[in-house]
Design a protein around this motif. Sequence first.
Motif, mmCIF file in Angstrom:
data_model
loop_
_atom_site.group_PDB
_atom_site.id
_atom_site.type_symbol
_atom_site.label_atom_id
_atom_site.label_comp_id
_atom_site.label_asym_id
_atom_site.label_seq_id
_atom_site.Cartn_x
_atom_site.Cartn_y
_atom_site.Cartn_z
ATOM 1 N N VAL A 58 46.403 25.460 64.703
ATOM 2 C CA VAL A 58 44.943 24.768 64.420
ATOM 3 C C VAL A 58 44.182 24.709 65.629
ATOM 4 C CG1 VAL A 58 44.160 22.752 63.849
ATOM 5 C CG2 VAL A 58 45.964 23.545 62.268
ATOM 6 N N ARG A 59 44.841 24.390 66.731
ATOM 7 C CA ARG A 59 43.989 24.073 67.983
ATOM 8 C C ARG A 59 43.369 25.664 68.470
ATOM 9 N NH1 ARG A 59 47.641 21.440 71.596
ATOM 10 N NH2 ARG A 59 46.686 19.649 70.559
ATOM 11 N N GLU A 60 44.413 26.556 68.434
ATOM 12 C CA GLU A 60 43.838 27.834 68.712
ATOM 13 C C GLU A 60 42.758 28.504 67.862
ATOM 14 O OE1 GLU A 60 44.495 29.230 71.745
ATOM 15 O OE2 GLU A 60 45.800 27.459 71.969
ATOM 16 N N MET A 61 42.688 28.085 66.317
ATOM 17 C CA MET A 61 41.796 28.505 65.670
ATOM 18 C C MET A 61 40.427 27.569 65.655
ATOM 19 S SD MET A 61 44.016 28.626 62.087
ATOM 20 C CE MET A 61 42.620 28.797 61.039
ATOM 21 N N ALA A 62 40.655 26.622 66.089
ATOM 22 C CA ALA A 62 39.578 25.671 66.420
ATOM 23 C C ALA A 62 38.813 26.347 67.353
ATOM 24 C CB ALA A 62 39.834 24.078 66.494
ATOM 25 N N ILE A 63 39.272 26.321 68.611
ATOM 26 C CA ILE A 63 38.648 26.819 70.017
ATOM 27 C C ILE A 63 38.136 28.316 69.612
ATOM 28 C CG2 ILE A 63 39.384 27.714 72.362
ATOM 29 C CD1 ILE A 63 41.383 25.279 72.487
ATOM 30 N N ALA A 118 34.777 27.875 67.787
ATOM 31 C CA ALA A 118 33.924 26.767 68.283
ATOM 32 C C ALA A 118 32.529 27.234 67.743
ATOM 33 C CB ALA A 118 34.061 26.828 69.671
ATOM 34 N N ALA A 119 31.932 26.090 67.147
ATOM 35 C CA ALA A 119 30.422 26.016 66.746
ATOM 36 C C ALA A 119 29.652 25.422 67.953
ATOM 37 C CB ALA A 119 30.181 25.278 65.496
ATOM 38 N N LEU A 120 28.883 26.494 68.271
ATOM 39 C CA LEU A 120 28.059 25.946 69.293
ATOM 40 C C LEU A 120 26.626 25.424 68.790
ATOM 41 C CD1 LEU A 120 28.369 29.225 71.931
ATOM 42 C CD2 LEU A 120 29.709 26.669 71.637
ATOM 43 N N PRO A 121 26.024 24.282 69.652
ATOM 44 C CA PRO A 121 24.871 23.866 69.003
ATOM 45 C C PRO A 121 23.617 24.871 69.288
ATOM 46 C CG PRO A 121 25.200 22.728 71.028
ATOM 47 C CD PRO A 121 26.529 23.489 70.670
ATOM 48 N N GLU A 126 20.662 25.212 70.735
ATOM 49 C CA GLU A 126 19.983 25.506 71.889
ATOM 50 C C GLU A 126 20.996 26.020 73.006
ATOM 51 O OE1 GLU A 126 20.251 21.651 74.683
ATOM 52 O OE2 GLU A 126 20.172 20.906 72.633
ATOM 53 N N ARG A 141 25.015 30.894 76.158
ATOM 54 C CA ARG A 141 26.191 30.363 76.919
ATOM 55 C C ARG A 141 27.341 30.996 75.653
ATOM 56 N NH1 ARG A 141 26.727 24.022 77.212
ATOM 57 N NH2 ARG A 141 25.029 23.875 78.950
ATOM 58 N N ALA A 142 28.396 31.466 76.581
ATOM 59 C CA ALA A 142 29.624 32.159 75.950
ATOM 60 C C ALA A 142 30.543 31.118 75.594
ATOM 61 C CB ALA A 142 29.968 33.208 76.629
ATOM 62 N N ALA A 143 31.130 31.118 74.421
ATOM 63 C CA ALA A 143 32.404 30.394 74.112
ATOM 64 C C ALA A 143 33.564 30.998 74.585
ATOM 65 C CB ALA A 143 32.468 30.236 72.695
ATOM 66 N N PRO A 144 34.671 30.510 74.875
ATOM 67 C CA PRO A 144 35.865 31.024 75.508
ATOM 68 C C PRO A 144 36.319 31.930 74.532
ATOM 69 C CG PRO A 144 36.122 28.840 75.105
ATOM 70 C CD PRO A 144 34.761 29.129 74.918
#
Lengths: 245, 121
Positions: free
Chosen positions: B99-104, B107-110, B112, B118-121
Amino acid sequence: MAEAKTESDTGSHPGQLDPAVLRDLWIVIPAFNEQGKIGEVVAELRERYANVVVVDDGSSDATGARALRAGAVVLRHSLNRGQGAALQTGLRYGLLRGARYLVTFDADGQHPVETLPRLLLPVLKGEAEIALGSRFLPGAGGIPRSRRLLLGGAVVFTRLFSGVRLTDAHNGLRAFSRRAAAGIDIQLDRMAHASELIDQIWKSGLAFTEVPVEVRYTEYSRAKGQRASAAIRIVFEYLVGRVLR
Amino acid sequence: MNAFQILGLVVIAMLIATSLINLIRGRGRISISFLWLSLWCLGAVALVWPDSTLLVARSLGIKRGADLVFYSNVFATLGGFFFIYLRQRRVERQLTLLVREMAIAQAALPEESEASGRAAP
Protein backbone atom coordinates in the motif's frame (compact mmCIF):
# COMPACT_ATOMS: atom_id res chain seq x y z
CA MET A 1 25.29 20.47 11.48
CA ALA A 2 22.86 23.18 10.48
CA GLU A 3 22.81 26.34 12.46
CA ALA A 4 19.62 27.76 13.83
CA LYS A 5 17.96 29.60 11.03
CA THR A 6 14.91 31.17 12.55
CA GLU A 7 14.34 34.68 11.43
CA SER A 8 13.52 35.53 15.00
CA ASP A 9 17.28 35.23 15.54
CA THR A 10 17.95 37.67 12.76
CA GLY A 11 15.37 40.07 14.04
CA SER A 12 12.85 39.78 11.25
CA HIS A 13 9.38 38.25 11.45
CA PRO A 14 9.54 36.25 14.68
CA GLY A 15 8.56 32.63 14.23
CA GLN A 16 9.40 32.52 10.54
CA LEU A 17 12.03 30.18 9.16
CA ASP A 18 14.78 30.90 6.70
CA PRO A 19 13.80 30.21 3.06
CA ALA A 20 16.55 27.59 2.77
CA VAL A 21 15.06 25.69 5.69
CA LEU A 22 11.55 26.08 4.28
CA ARG A 23 12.68 24.51 1.03
CA ASP A 24 14.14 21.50 2.81
CA LEU A 25 11.35 21.05 5.35
CA TRP A 26 8.54 18.55 4.83
CA ILE A 27 5.51 18.40 7.09
CA VAL A 28 3.88 14.98 7.27
CA ILE A 29 0.21 14.70 8.24
CA PRO A 30 -1.39 11.26 8.62
CA ALA A 31 -5.14 11.58 8.11
CA PHE A 32 -8.11 9.25 8.31
CA ASN A 33 -11.61 10.62 7.69
CA GLU A 34 -10.58 14.19 8.53
CA GLN A 35 -12.56 16.04 5.86
CA GLY A 36 -14.00 18.38 8.49
CA LYS A 37 -10.64 19.89 9.38
CA ILE A 38 -7.90 18.83 6.97
CA GLY A 39 -8.48 21.62 4.43
CA GLU A 40 -8.16 24.27 7.12
CA VAL A 41 -5.06 22.64 8.66
CA VAL A 42 -3.29 22.31 5.32
CA ALA A 43 -4.23 25.82 4.19
CA GLU A 44 -2.86 27.29 7.40
CA LEU A 45 0.39 25.36 7.03
CA ARG A 46 0.74 26.21 3.35
CA GLU A 47 0.61 29.92 4.16
CA ARG A 48 4.07 29.49 5.69
CA TYR A 49 5.46 26.16 4.52
CA ALA A 50 6.02 24.96 0.98
CA ASN A 51 6.04 21.23 1.51
CA VAL A 52 3.09 19.58 3.18
CA VAL A 53 2.28 15.93 2.55
CA VAL A 54 -0.98 14.41 3.72
CA VAL A 55 -1.18 10.64 3.87
CA ASP A 56 -4.84 9.82 3.35
CA ASP A 57 -5.05 6.50 5.16
CA GLY A 58 -7.88 4.92 3.21
CA SER A 59 -10.47 7.54 4.20
CA SER A 60 -14.04 6.98 3.09
CA ASP A 61 -14.72 10.73 2.96
CA ALA A 62 -13.23 13.64 1.00
CA THR A 63 -10.06 13.97 3.13
CA GLY A 64 -7.67 13.48 0.20
CA ALA A 65 -9.52 15.83 -2.15
CA ARG A 66 -9.73 18.62 0.43
CA ALA A 67 -6.07 18.29 1.36
CA LEU A 68 -5.08 18.42 -2.31
CA ARG A 69 -7.27 21.46 -2.93
CA ALA A 70 -5.68 23.19 0.06
CA GLY A 71 -2.22 22.67 -1.45
CA ALA A 72 -0.82 19.46 0.03
CA VAL A 73 0.79 16.58 -1.77
CA VAL A 74 -1.57 13.69 -1.12
CA LEU A 75 -0.49 10.08 -0.80
CA ARG A 76 -3.47 7.77 -0.69
CA HIS A 77 -3.34 4.45 1.12
CA SER A 78 -5.77 2.34 -0.87
CA LEU A 79 -6.55 0.46 2.35
CA ASN A 80 -6.63 1.77 5.90
CA ARG A 81 -3.32 0.71 7.46
CA GLY A 82 -3.21 2.81 10.62
CA GLN A 83 -1.54 5.99 11.80
CA GLY A 84 1.88 4.37 12.25
CA ALA A 85 1.86 3.10 8.67
CA ALA A 86 0.70 6.48 7.38
CA LEU A 87 3.47 8.30 9.25
CA GLN A 88 6.09 5.96 7.84
CA THR A 89 4.73 6.49 4.33
CA GLY A 90 4.92 10.26 4.75
CA LEU A 91 8.43 10.19 6.22
CA ARG A 92 9.63 7.96 3.40
CA TYR A 93 8.10 10.28 0.82
CA GLY A 94 9.71 13.31 2.40
CA LEU A 95 13.09 11.61 2.37
CA LEU A 96 12.63 10.65 -1.28
CA ARG A 97 11.87 14.30 -2.06
CA GLY A 98 15.15 15.32 -0.46
CA ALA A 99 13.87 16.63 2.88
CA ARG A 100 16.54 17.70 5.37
CA TYR A 101 14.01 18.31 8.11
CA LEU A 102 10.74 16.52 8.69
CA VAL A 103 7.89 17.34 11.04
CA THR A 104 4.94 15.13 11.91
CA PHE A 105 1.72 17.04 12.52
CA ASP A 106 -1.80 15.96 13.50
CA ALA A 107 -4.66 16.35 11.05
CA ASP A 108 -7.29 17.42 13.56
CA GLY A 109 -6.02 20.96 14.01
CA GLN A 110 -4.88 20.56 17.60
CA HIS A 111 -1.35 21.78 16.89
CA PRO A 112 -0.90 25.53 16.46
CA VAL A 113 1.17 26.23 13.35
CA GLU A 114 3.11 28.91 15.24
CA THR A 115 4.72 26.13 17.32
CA LEU A 116 6.74 24.71 14.43
CA PRO A 117 9.74 27.08 14.44
CA ARG A 118 10.20 26.55 18.19
CA LEU A 119 9.92 22.78 17.76
CA LEU A 120 12.44 22.79 14.94
CA LEU A 121 14.95 25.02 16.66
CA PRO A 122 16.97 22.29 18.49
CA VAL A 123 17.21 20.30 15.26
CA LEU A 124 18.22 23.30 13.20
CA LYS A 125 20.82 24.27 15.79
CA GLY A 126 22.21 20.76 15.77
CA GLU A 127 21.51 20.35 19.48
CA ALA A 128 19.33 17.32 18.76
CA GLU A 129 18.43 15.09 15.84
CA ILE A 130 14.87 14.70 17.10
CA ALA A 131 12.61 17.15 18.91
CA LEU A 132 9.49 15.76 20.53
CA GLY A 133 6.61 18.03 21.41
CA SER A 134 5.57 17.90 25.04
CA ARG A 135 2.33 19.05 26.59
CA PHE A 136 3.71 18.71 30.10
CA LEU A 137 6.81 20.90 30.10
CA PRO A 138 6.65 24.40 31.60
CA GLY A 139 5.39 26.71 28.90
CA ALA A 140 3.18 24.04 27.36
CA GLY A 141 -0.42 23.47 28.15
CA GLY A 142 -3.96 23.07 27.01
CA ILE A 143 -4.56 19.55 28.29
CA PRO A 144 -7.96 18.85 29.81
CA ARG A 145 -7.87 17.00 33.12
CA SER A 146 -9.47 13.91 31.57
CA ARG A 147 -6.62 13.54 29.07
CA ARG A 148 -3.93 14.33 31.61
CA LEU A 149 -4.47 11.06 33.50
CA LEU A 150 -4.38 8.92 30.37
CA LEU A 151 -1.29 10.65 28.98
CA GLY A 152 0.39 10.41 32.38
CA GLY A 153 -0.20 6.66 32.30
CA ALA A 154 1.43 6.49 28.86
CA VAL A 155 4.48 8.34 30.22
CA VAL A 156 4.83 5.86 33.09
CA PHE A 157 4.40 2.95 30.69
CA THR A 158 7.13 4.32 28.42
CA ARG A 159 9.49 4.71 31.37
CA LEU A 160 8.85 1.13 32.45
CA PHE A 161 9.17 -0.57 29.08
CA SER A 162 11.44 1.68 27.05
CA GLY A 163 13.49 3.07 29.91
CA VAL A 164 13.15 6.53 28.39
CA ARG A 165 12.33 9.44 30.65
CA LEU A 166 9.97 11.67 28.73
CA THR A 167 7.31 14.03 29.95
CA ASP A 168 4.98 13.29 27.02
CA ALA A 169 5.13 9.95 25.25
CA HIS A 170 2.34 10.26 22.71
CA ASN A 171 2.43 13.68 21.14
CA GLY A 172 1.98 13.72 17.37
CA LEU A 173 4.13 16.83 16.97
CA ARG A 174 7.73 15.81 16.32
CA ALA A 175 10.66 17.16 14.31
CA PHE A 176 13.40 15.01 12.77
CA SER A 177 16.62 15.66 11.00
CA ARG A 178 17.05 13.75 7.76
CA ARG A 179 19.48 11.40 9.47
CA ALA A 180 17.02 10.63 12.25
CA ALA A 181 14.05 10.13 9.92
CA ALA A 182 16.09 7.79 7.72
CA GLY A 183 16.78 5.63 10.76
CA ILE A 184 13.11 5.34 11.69
CA ASP A 185 11.24 2.27 10.47
CA ILE A 186 7.80 2.09 12.06
CA GLN A 187 6.64 -1.52 12.02
CA LEU A 188 3.58 -1.19 14.26
CA ASP A 189 0.98 0.13 11.87
CA ARG A 190 -1.65 1.20 14.37
CA MET A 191 -1.56 3.45 17.43
CA ALA A 192 1.19 1.52 19.24
CA HIS A 193 3.64 3.15 16.84
CA ALA A 194 4.13 6.07 19.24
CA SER A 195 5.82 3.84 21.81
CA GLU A 196 7.71 1.96 19.12
CA LEU A 197 9.01 5.25 17.77
CA ILE A 198 10.40 6.16 21.18
CA ASP A 199 12.07 2.74 21.40
CA GLN A 200 13.71 3.29 18.03
CA ILE A 201 14.85 6.79 18.92
CA TRP A 202 16.34 5.48 22.15
CA LYS A 203 18.11 2.57 20.45
CA SER A 204 19.44 4.76 17.64
CA GLY A 205 21.51 6.66 20.19
CA LEU A 206 20.66 9.92 18.42
CA ALA A 207 20.27 13.03 20.53
CA PHE A 208 16.69 13.95 21.23
CA THR A 209 14.99 16.64 23.23
CA GLU A 210 11.55 17.70 24.29
CA VAL A 211 10.06 21.05 23.40
CA PRO A 212 7.02 22.52 25.17
CA VAL A 213 4.08 22.75 22.81
CA GLU A 214 0.55 23.92 23.30
CA VAL A 215 -2.29 21.74 22.14
CA ARG A 216 -5.72 23.08 21.25
CA TYR A 217 -8.31 20.57 22.35
CA THR A 218 -11.57 21.22 20.56
CA GLU A 219 -14.81 19.26 20.35
CA TYR A 220 -13.58 18.00 16.99
CA SER A 221 -10.16 16.85 18.18
CA ARG A 222 -11.67 15.23 21.28
CA ALA A 223 -14.13 13.33 19.14
CA LYS A 224 -11.30 12.15 16.88
CA GLY A 225 -8.87 11.36 19.70
CA GLN A 226 -8.16 7.99 21.26
CA ARG A 227 -10.54 6.78 23.94
CA ALA A 228 -9.23 5.43 27.23
CA SER A 229 -10.56 1.99 26.32
CA ALA A 230 -8.19 1.89 23.34
CA ALA A 231 -5.23 2.00 25.72
CA ILE A 232 -5.50 -1.74 26.44
CA ARG A 233 -5.37 -2.61 22.75
CA ILE A 234 -2.42 -0.27 22.21
CA VAL A 235 -0.51 -1.82 25.12
CA PHE A 236 -1.23 -5.32 23.76
CA GLU A 237 -0.08 -4.38 20.24
CA TYR A 238 3.07 -2.79 21.59
CA LEU A 239 4.02 -5.70 23.85
CA VAL A 240 3.36 -8.31 21.16
CA GLY A 241 5.34 -6.17 18.74
CA ARG A 242 8.26 -6.08 21.18
CA VAL A 243 8.21 -9.83 21.75
CA LEU A 244 7.99 -10.69 18.05
CA ARG A 245 10.38 -8.01 16.81
CA MET B 1 -9.87 -53.42 14.58
CA ASN B 2 -13.16 -51.53 14.64
CA ALA B 3 -14.71 -49.35 11.96
CA PHE B 4 -13.49 -46.10 13.55
CA GLN B 5 -9.90 -47.34 13.57
CA ILE B 6 -10.13 -48.40 9.93
CA LEU B 7 -11.62 -45.07 8.88
CA GLY B 8 -9.04 -43.17 10.95
CA LEU B 9 -6.18 -45.13 9.39
CA VAL B 10 -7.44 -44.40 5.88
CA VAL B 11 -7.52 -40.66 6.68
CA ILE B 12 -4.06 -40.78 8.28
CA ALA B 13 -2.67 -42.73 5.29
CA MET B 14 -3.92 -39.97 2.98
CA LEU B 15 -2.36 -37.30 5.19
CA ILE B 16 0.96 -39.16 5.28
CA ALA B 17 0.88 -39.50 1.49
CA THR B 18 0.21 -35.74 1.12
CA SER B 19 3.09 -34.88 3.46
CA LEU B 20 5.42 -37.28 1.60
CA ILE B 21 4.49 -35.77 -1.77
CA ASN B 22 5.16 -32.28 -0.40
CA LEU B 23 8.49 -33.46 0.97
CA ILE B 24 9.55 -35.14 -2.29
CA ARG B 25 8.46 -32.16 -4.43
CA GLY B 26 10.26 -29.75 -2.12
CA ARG B 27 7.11 -27.80 -1.20
CA GLY B 28 7.48 -25.94 2.08
CA ARG B 29 10.17 -26.44 4.67
CA ILE B 30 11.64 -29.91 5.17
CA SER B 31 11.50 -29.55 8.96
CA ILE B 32 7.77 -28.74 8.82
CA SER B 33 7.11 -31.75 6.54
CA PHE B 34 8.93 -34.03 8.99
CA LEU B 35 6.95 -32.52 11.85
CA TRP B 36 3.66 -33.32 10.13
CA LEU B 37 4.85 -36.84 9.22
CA SER B 38 5.81 -37.47 12.85
CA LEU B 39 2.42 -36.25 14.05
CA TRP B 40 0.50 -38.48 11.60
CA CYS B 41 2.62 -41.50 12.56
CA LEU B 42 1.99 -40.85 16.27
CA GLY B 43 -1.72 -40.55 15.51
CA ALA B 44 -1.64 -43.90 13.66
CA VAL B 45 0.12 -45.60 16.58
CA ALA B 46 -2.42 -44.17 19.06
CA LEU B 47 -5.25 -45.33 16.80
CA VAL B 48 -4.02 -48.89 16.33
CA TRP B 49 -2.68 -49.39 19.89
CA PRO B 50 -4.80 -47.13 22.15
CA ASP B 51 -2.99 -48.45 25.23
CA SER B 52 0.24 -46.86 23.99
CA THR B 53 -1.18 -43.45 24.97
CA LEU B 54 -1.71 -44.81 28.49
CA LEU B 55 1.96 -45.82 28.73
CA VAL B 56 3.13 -42.36 27.63
CA ALA B 57 0.56 -40.66 29.91
CA ARG B 58 1.68 -42.63 32.96
CA SER B 59 5.34 -41.85 32.24
CA LEU B 60 4.37 -38.15 32.25
CA GLY B 61 2.33 -38.44 35.45
CA ILE B 62 -1.05 -38.20 33.70
CA LYS B 63 -3.61 -40.77 34.79
CA ARG B 64 -5.40 -41.54 31.53
CA GLY B 65 -4.34 -41.82 27.91
CA ALA B 66 -7.46 -39.88 26.89
CA ASP B 67 -6.32 -36.98 29.08
CA LEU B 68 -2.94 -37.01 27.35
CA VAL B 69 -4.64 -36.80 23.96
CA PHE B 70 -6.86 -33.97 25.22
CA TYR B 71 -3.96 -31.95 26.64
CA SER B 72 -1.95 -32.51 23.47
CA ASN B 73 -4.85 -31.22 21.40
CA VAL B 74 -5.16 -28.11 23.57
CA PHE B 75 -1.45 -27.32 23.17
CA ALA B 76 -1.56 -28.07 19.45
CA THR B 77 -4.57 -25.77 19.02
CA LEU B 78 -2.90 -22.93 20.92
CA GLY B 79 0.28 -23.42 18.91
CA GLY B 80 -1.81 -23.39 15.73
CA PHE B 81 -3.47 -20.12 16.70
CA PHE B 82 -0.10 -18.56 17.43
CA PHE B 83 1.28 -19.77 14.10
CA ILE B 84 -1.72 -18.31 12.25
CA TYR B 85 -1.31 -15.04 14.17
CA LEU B 86 2.34 -14.82 13.14
CA ARG B 87 1.45 -15.54 9.55
CA GLN B 88 -1.30 -12.90 9.64
CA ARG B 89 1.16 -10.33 11.01
CA ARG B 90 3.56 -11.14 8.19
CA VAL B 91 0.83 -10.75 5.58
CA GLU B 92 -0.33 -7.47 7.19
CA ARG B 93 3.22 -6.19 7.06
CA GLN B 94 3.57 -7.09 3.39
CA LEU B 95 0.21 -5.46 2.70
CA THR B 96 1.33 -2.23 4.37
CA LEU B 97 4.54 -2.17 2.32
CA LEU B 98 2.55 -2.70 -0.88
CA VAL B 99 0.00 0.00 0.00
CA ARG B 100 2.89 2.36 0.85
CA GLU B 101 4.71 1.81 -2.43
CA MET B 102 1.48 2.33 -4.38
CA ALA B 103 0.67 5.51 -2.46
CA ILE B 104 4.13 6.97 -3.13
CA ALA B 105 4.11 5.95 -6.80
CA GLN B 106 0.69 7.57 -7.28
CA ALA B 107 1.34 10.74 -5.27
CA ALA B 108 -1.14 13.48 -6.14
CA LEU B 109 0.58 16.84 -6.40
CA PRO B 110 -1.25 20.13 -5.85
CA GLU B 111 -1.79 22.20 -8.98
CA GLU B 112 0.89 24.80 -8.34
CA SER B 113 3.56 22.10 -7.84
CA GLU B 114 2.56 20.42 -11.08
CA ALA B 115 2.70 23.77 -12.84
CA SER B 116 6.18 24.46 -11.51
CA GLY B 117 7.31 21.10 -12.82
CA ARG B 118 8.26 19.42 -9.55
CA ALA B 119 8.92 15.80 -10.13
CA ALA B 120 7.48 13.18 -7.85
CA PRO B 121 9.84 10.40 -6.81
